[in-house]
Design an enzyme around this catalytic site. Sequence first.
Site: not given
Ligand code: FPP
Length: 242
Positions: A19, A67
């Site tokens: 996160d 998401n």
């Molecule tokens: C969380 O940060 C991230 C996600 C929901 C996106 C996906 C994860 C990755 C890209 C890393 C894993 C990659 C691979 C190749 C498996 P957020 O966007 O929720 O952050 P925020 O809370 O600050 O908005």
Amino acid sequence: MGNLPPKELMPRHIGIIMDGNGRWAESRGLSRSEGHVAGAKVFRTISDYCHEIGIEVVTFYAFSTENWKRPIDEVTAIMKLFKEYLVEADEIKYERQKQGYILRFLGDIKGVPKELHHLIDKTQLDSTVENTTIVNIALNYGGRAEIVQSVKKLAEQVKSGKLNPKKITEDDISAGLYTAGMPEPDLIIRMSGEYRLSNFLTWQSAYSELWFTDVLWPDFTTDDLDRAIIEYAKRHRRFGGR
Ligand code: FPP
């Protein structure tokens, strides 16, 4: 590798709720997608490290069923990162398998773009050596939906007369989850100052130890993971008993 506890005090299964990619990027004047690029690099580092320190199972929450509601550009950028990772993982899968490192995907994989779905099917191998680390990637995953699909399988068995509803046990529900046959998460880590499980391993987390940090995922290091494991080992887990 810091001063990690002896094997008997190490968690067998660690869950990680990645996160803070978005906030990390925004605080640097970057796009959210650039935050995910940084997050994907950290995912590689931490998954490799879990193998190095002999963790049996590590589950990363990569993409929830919620998401998809994010802006299309961001979803597309995340899917591109998954694809890049899968292509790379596919190339080295046999080598990794021999080294005791395999990938598994948890979630409604039928609901991800076809190309990814195909790569996922190709990349998942069975373990062939002892002491294998399973790296689970929860993708299009929701904990409640996972329980529902397990219950549906049981309902089918009841309908066909193979199962007596009075005899349904917790183990029957566990056996229908994506994590069937794996130990339950001993330790769940969430970063970025959020204190929720957000529908992650909802059934399996009943007795998990939780560890939180303000660090944002792109800044998360192997030292942070060591800290979480060391604190876990100090806690006395009782599973509701004495
Ligand atoms: C969380 O940060 C991230 C996600 C929901 C996106 C996906 C994860 C990755 C890209 C890393 C894993 C990659 C691979 C190749 C498996 P957020 O966007 O929720 O952050 P925020 O809370 O600050 O908005």
